[in-house]
Write an enzyme that holds these catalytic residues in place. Structure first.
Site, PDB file in Angstrom:
ATOM      1  NE  ARG A 189       9.786  -4.081 -11.915  1.00  0.00           N
ATOM      2  CZ  ARG A 189       9.102  -3.019 -12.364  1.00  0.00           C
ATOM      3  NH1 ARG A 189       7.844  -3.146 -12.732  1.00  0.00           N
ATOM      4  NH2 ARG A 189       9.690  -1.848 -12.483  1.00  0.00           N
ATOM      5  NE  ARG A 225       5.991   6.286  -5.041  1.00  0.00           N
ATOM      6  CZ  ARG A 225       7.241   6.104  -4.622  1.00  0.00           C
ATOM      7  NH1 ARG A 225       7.822   6.998  -3.863  1.00  0.00           N
ATOM      8  NH2 ARG A 225       7.925   5.034  -4.977  1.00  0.00           N
ATOM      9  CB  ILE A 226       1.012   2.352  -7.501  1.00  0.00           C
ATOM     10  CG1 ILE A 226       2.086   3.175  -8.225  1.00  0.00           C
ATOM     11  CG2 ILE A 226       0.018   1.789  -8.511  1.00  0.00           C
ATOM     12  CD1 ILE A 226       2.986   2.358  -9.156  1.00  0.00           C
ATOM     13  CG  LEU A 286      -2.079   1.013   1.123  1.00  0.00           C
ATOM     14  CD1 LEU A 286      -3.141   0.575   0.128  1.00  0.00           C
ATOM     15  CD2 LEU A 286      -2.712   1.225   2.504  1.00  0.00           C
ATOM     16  CD  GLU A 320       7.732  -8.116 -17.551  1.00  0.00           C
ATOM     17  OE1 GLU A 320       8.311  -7.088 -17.954  1.00  0.00           O
ATOM     18  OE2 GLU A 320       6.891  -8.110 -16.652  1.00  0.00           O
ATOM     19  CG  ASP A 336       0.926  -4.800 -16.839  1.00  0.00           C
ATOM     20  OD1 ASP A 336       0.740  -4.890 -18.078  1.00  0.00           O
ATOM     21  OD2 ASP A 336       1.549  -3.860 -16.317  1.00  0.00           O
ATOM     22  NE  ARG A 390       9.228  -4.036   3.561  1.00  0.00           N
ATOM     23  CZ  ARG A 390      10.248  -3.496   2.901  1.00  0.00           C
ATOM     24  NH1 ARG A 390      11.388  -4.157   2.826  1.00  0.00           N
ATOM     25  NH2 ARG A 390      10.135  -2.313   2.329  1.00  0.00           N
ATOM     26  CB  THR A 391       5.957  -0.538   8.278  1.00  0.00           C
ATOM     27  OG1 THR A 391       5.933   0.054   6.978  1.00  0.00           O
ATOM     28  CG2 THR A 391       7.379  -0.929   8.619  1.00  0.00           C
ATOM     29  CG  HIS A 437       5.727  -4.363 -17.810  1.00  0.00           C
ATOM     30  ND1 HIS A 437       6.788  -4.855 -17.089  1.00  0.00           N
ATOM     31  CD2 HIS A 437       5.394  -3.176 -17.229  1.00  0.00           C
ATOM     32  CE1 HIS A 437       7.097  -4.009 -16.122  1.00  0.00           C
ATOM     33  NE2 HIS A 437       6.258  -2.973 -16.181  1.00  0.00           N
TER      34      HIS A 437
HETATM   35  P1  NAP Z   1       6.072   2.576  -3.135  1.00  0.00           P
HETATM   36  O1  NAP Z   1       5.337   3.848  -2.952  1.00  0.00           O
HETATM   37  O2  NAP Z   1       7.491   2.493  -2.671  1.00  0.00           O
HETATM   38  O3  NAP Z   1       5.214   1.439  -2.406  1.00  0.00           O
HETATM   39  C1  NAP Z   1       5.684   0.159  -2.203  1.00  0.00           C
HETATM   40  C2  NAP Z   1       4.807  -0.531  -1.154  1.00  0.00           C
HETATM   41  O4  NAP Z   1       5.224  -1.891  -1.060  1.00  0.00           O
HETATM   42  C3  NAP Z   1       4.929   0.071   0.225  1.00  0.00           C
HETATM   43  O5  NAP Z   1       3.656   0.115   0.814  1.00  0.00           O
HETATM   44  C4  NAP Z   1       5.812  -0.898   0.980  1.00  0.00           C
HETATM   45  O6  NAP Z   1       5.506  -0.871   2.358  1.00  0.00           O
HETATM   46  C5  NAP Z   1       5.429  -2.217   0.312  1.00  0.00           C
HETATM   47  N1  NAP Z   1       6.473  -3.228   0.389  1.00  0.00           N
HETATM   48  C6  NAP Z   1       7.779  -3.099   0.040  1.00  0.00           C
HETATM   49  N2  NAP Z   1       8.434  -4.245   0.267  1.00  0.00           N
HETATM   50  C7  NAP Z   1       7.534  -5.107   0.782  1.00  0.00           C
HETATM   51  C8  NAP Z   1       7.616  -6.451   1.238  1.00  0.00           C
HETATM   52  N3  NAP Z   1       8.772  -7.136   1.230  1.00  0.00           N
HETATM   53  N4  NAP Z   1       6.493  -7.038   1.686  1.00  0.00           N
HETATM   54  C9  NAP Z   1       5.318  -6.366   1.717  1.00  0.00           C
HETATM   55  N5  NAP Z   1       5.185  -5.088   1.303  1.00  0.00           N
HETATM   56  C10 NAP Z   1       6.282  -4.471   0.838  1.00  0.00           C
HETATM   57  O7  NAP Z   1       6.115   2.141  -4.642  1.00  0.00           O
HETATM   58  P2  NAP Z   1       5.074   2.501  -5.817  1.00  0.00           P
HETATM   59  O8  NAP Z   1       5.426   3.795  -6.420  1.00  0.00           O
HETATM   60  O9  NAP Z   1       3.687   2.278  -5.290  1.00  0.00           O
HETATM   61  O10 NAP Z   1       5.462   1.348  -6.877  1.00  0.00           O
HETATM   62  C11 NAP Z   1       5.367  -0.002  -6.522  1.00  0.00           C
HETATM   63  C12 NAP Z   1       5.905  -0.895  -7.614  1.00  0.00           C
HETATM   64  O11 NAP Z   1       4.975  -1.009  -8.671  1.00  0.00           O
HETATM   65  C13 NAP Z   1       7.178  -0.439  -8.331  1.00  0.00           C
HETATM   66  O12 NAP Z   1       8.339  -0.665  -7.561  1.00  0.00           O
HETATM   67  C14 NAP Z   1       7.148  -1.286  -9.582  1.00  0.00           C
HETATM   68  O13 NAP Z   1       7.785  -2.533  -9.351  1.00  0.00           O
HETATM   69  C15 NAP Z   1       5.654  -1.531  -9.814  1.00  0.00           C
HETATM   70  N6  NAP Z   1       5.168  -0.813 -11.008  1.00  0.00           N
HETATM   71  C16 NAP Z   1       4.670  -1.524 -12.062  1.00  0.00           C
HETATM   72  C17 NAP Z   1       4.200  -0.866 -13.179  1.00  0.00           C
HETATM   73  C18 NAP Z   1       3.639  -1.594 -14.358  1.00  0.00           C
HETATM   74  O14 NAP Z   1       3.735  -1.101 -15.465  1.00  0.00           O
HETATM   75  N7  NAP Z   1       3.026  -2.757 -14.157  1.00  0.00           N
HETATM   76  C19 NAP Z   1       4.260   0.526 -13.247  1.00  0.00           C
HETATM   77  C20 NAP Z   1       4.759   1.214 -12.170  1.00  0.00           C
HETATM   78  C21 NAP Z   1       5.211   0.535 -11.049  1.00  0.00           C
HETATM   79  P3  NAP Z   1       6.568  -1.345   3.470  1.00  0.00           P
HETATM   80  O15 NAP Z   1       7.874  -0.689   3.113  1.00  0.00           O
HETATM   81  O16 NAP Z   1       5.969  -0.910   4.757  1.00  0.00           O
HETATM   82  O17 NAP Z   1       6.639  -2.831   3.360  1.00  0.00           O
HETATM   83  C1  8YV Z   2       7.457   0.864 -17.090  1.00  0.00           C
HETATM   84  C2  8YV Z   2       7.259   0.188 -14.641  1.00  0.00           C
HETATM   85  O1  8YV Z   2       6.918  -0.053 -17.970  1.00  0.00           O
HETATM   86  O2  8YV Z   2       7.644   2.294 -13.682  1.00  0.00           O
HETATM   87  C3  8YV Z   2       7.774   1.077 -13.583  1.00  0.00           C
HETATM   88  O3  8YV Z   2       8.291   0.529 -12.576  1.00  0.00           O
HETATM   89  O4  8YV Z   2       7.261  -0.986 -14.534  1.00  0.00           O
HETATM   90  C4  8YV Z   2       6.648   0.777 -15.859  1.00  0.00           C
HETATM   91  O5  8YV Z   2       6.085   2.007 -15.635  1.00  0.00           O
HETATM   92  C5  8YV Z   2       8.894   0.619 -17.110  1.00  0.00           C
HETATM   93  O6  8YV Z   2       9.569   0.762 -15.955  1.00  0.00           O
HETATM   94  C6  8YV Z   2       9.517   1.473 -18.171  1.00  0.00           C
HETATM   95  O7  8YV Z   2      10.845   1.178 -18.294  1.00  0.00           O
END
Ligand code: NAP
Ligand code: 8YV
Length: 318
Positions: free
Chosen positions: A232, A155-156, A153, A261, A256, A176-177, A279
């Site tokens: 991921r 940003r996204i 939980l 990949e 996704d 985790r927290t 993705h």
């Molecule tokens: P963020 O704000 O850093 O949020 C990450 C969340 O995951 C935090 O709530 C964190 O809380 C939790 N977390 C981290 N490690 C954990 C663990 N071992 N067990 C349980 N919870 C854990 O990151 P965000 O901006 O939301 O982005 C999250 C991820 O989405 C990115 O890192 C990327 O891999 C993925 N993403 C995918 C796409 C796509 O195209 N599909 C696009 C953008 C991002 P705690 O630290 O308290 O555990």
């Molecule tokens: C992109 C993503 O596809 O932001 C991320 O973590 O997984 C996606 O938004 C990718 O990183 C672009 O390189």
């Protein structure tokens, strides 16, 4: 005006290129045939790279750039970047948080609707003539009023929870927290999965989340449960996922992201229980433009005063 050398690892949009070429002399890794020969001429003069969270800065490139000071990544996830190695050398790393929250949340909602409402099947029913030949398509499941667990939980994850509110869900979460939010917190992922209709994965990748969605979690989610992974591929044990779907121990998966990949296992492609995307969570013109702008903004700020706009937390102290 000085135009320092910048190494580009991976691609960039035309808009990014037009801003960068005014400020930097660009070297594209994809155009370098002999890294050693290039490095002996330019390596020591390159102080910045532009990359993404998947390609990172591979060790041979790090070694070829002894004066590297900044790495700007296109994307928010940076599991492909060795931040320990960067911190050890004082290299600042940036990423693109927040500007993609809405798009990834939209993608999550589309996976949810497509899966529960069985739109893949319904679209084929309409297209094939089955409607005329066989009558109405089978009923499907409403997204309304479900218990939805969010693994991660941040940003996204929070944006997903906000956008899900149109379906009047009960939101629960595991991180985790514990966060300062009104949703029920589970410190145990299996327990949360057992309480959910849908589990959404949106943590970072990397060692701390590697295969945390395992056989036990998938079976706790159960035959009527849906897994959505927009984080991921490494977060989900893909072999266990295929077994759970094929045996009916898990109802549905909306994916996704994948472990290897761009390869997607044939079993996932063949399954009636999957909705698959390549993705594209953030892949709209508008959102990719915002990510590109933030990536370039980081590089320009670094060029102007040596700081980054949106450093990754590991490098924020540098
Ligand atoms: P963020 O704000 O850093 O949020 C990450 C969340 O995951 C935090 O709530 C964190 O809380 C939790 N977390 C981290 N490690 C954990 C663990 N071992 N067990 C349980 N919870 C854990 O990151 P965000 O901006 O939301 O982005 C999250 C991820 O989405 C990115 O890192 C990327 O891999 C993925 N993403 C995918 C796409 C796509 O195209 N599909 C696009 C953008 C991002 P705690 O630290 O308290 O555990
Ligand atoms: C992109 C993503 O596809 O932001 C991320 O973590 O997984 C996606 O938004 C990718 O990183 C672009 O390189």
């Amino acid at each position: 005006m000085s135009t320092p050398n910048l190494l580009m690892i991976g691609g960039a949009t035309d808009e990014m290129m037009s801003r960068l070429t005014q400020e930097f002399t660009i070297h594209k890794l994809s155009e370098i045939a002999d890294l050693d020969a290039w490095a002996s001429e330019f390596g020591a003069s390159v102080e910045a790279v532009m990359t993404n969270g998947h390609d990172g800065v591979p060790a041979p490139i790090m070694a070829a750039l002894p004066n590297l000071k900044a790495a700007a990544a296109f994307g928010v996830g940076y599991d492909g970047i060795d931040t320990d190695a960067c911190v050890a050398r004082g290299i600042k790393v940036s990423h693109t948080p927040n500007v993609l929250n809405a798009e990834v949340a939209n993608t999550t909602l589309l996976l949810l609707l497509t899966g529960l409402r069985n739109f893949r099947h319904d679209e084929a029913w309409a297209r094939s003539g089955d409607w005329e030949a066989k009558g109405a398509a089978p009923l499907s499941t409403s997204p309304d009023g479900k218990t939805i667990g969010i693994l991660g939980l941040g940003r996204i994850g929070q944006e997903i929870a906000d956008r899900l509110s149109i379906f009047n869900p009960t939101i629960v979460y595991h991180t985790r927290t514990k966060k300062d939010v009104a949703y029920t917190y589970y410190d145990n992922l299996v327990d949360m999965a057992a309480a959910c209709d849908v589990l959404v994965c949106i943590t970072p990748g990397g060692p701390s989340t590697d295969k945390i969605v395992n056989k036990d979690v998938l079976e706790a989610l159960g035959p009527k449960g849906m897994l959505i992974n927009v984080s991921r591929g490494s977060v989900v044990d893909e072999a266990a996922l295929i077994d759970a779907l094929d045996s009916g121990k898990l109802g549905l998966a909306g994916l996704d992201v994948f472990a290897g990949e761009p390869h997607i296992p044939d079993a996932l492609k063949a399954s009636d229980r999957t909705v698959l995307l390549p993705h594209v969570g953030s892949a709209s013109h508008e959102t990719r433009a915002a990510m590109g702008a933030l990536t370039v903004d980081n590089l320009l700020q670094w060029k102007s005063d040596g700081t980054l706009l949106t450093p990754v937390p590991e490098c924020a102290h540098l």
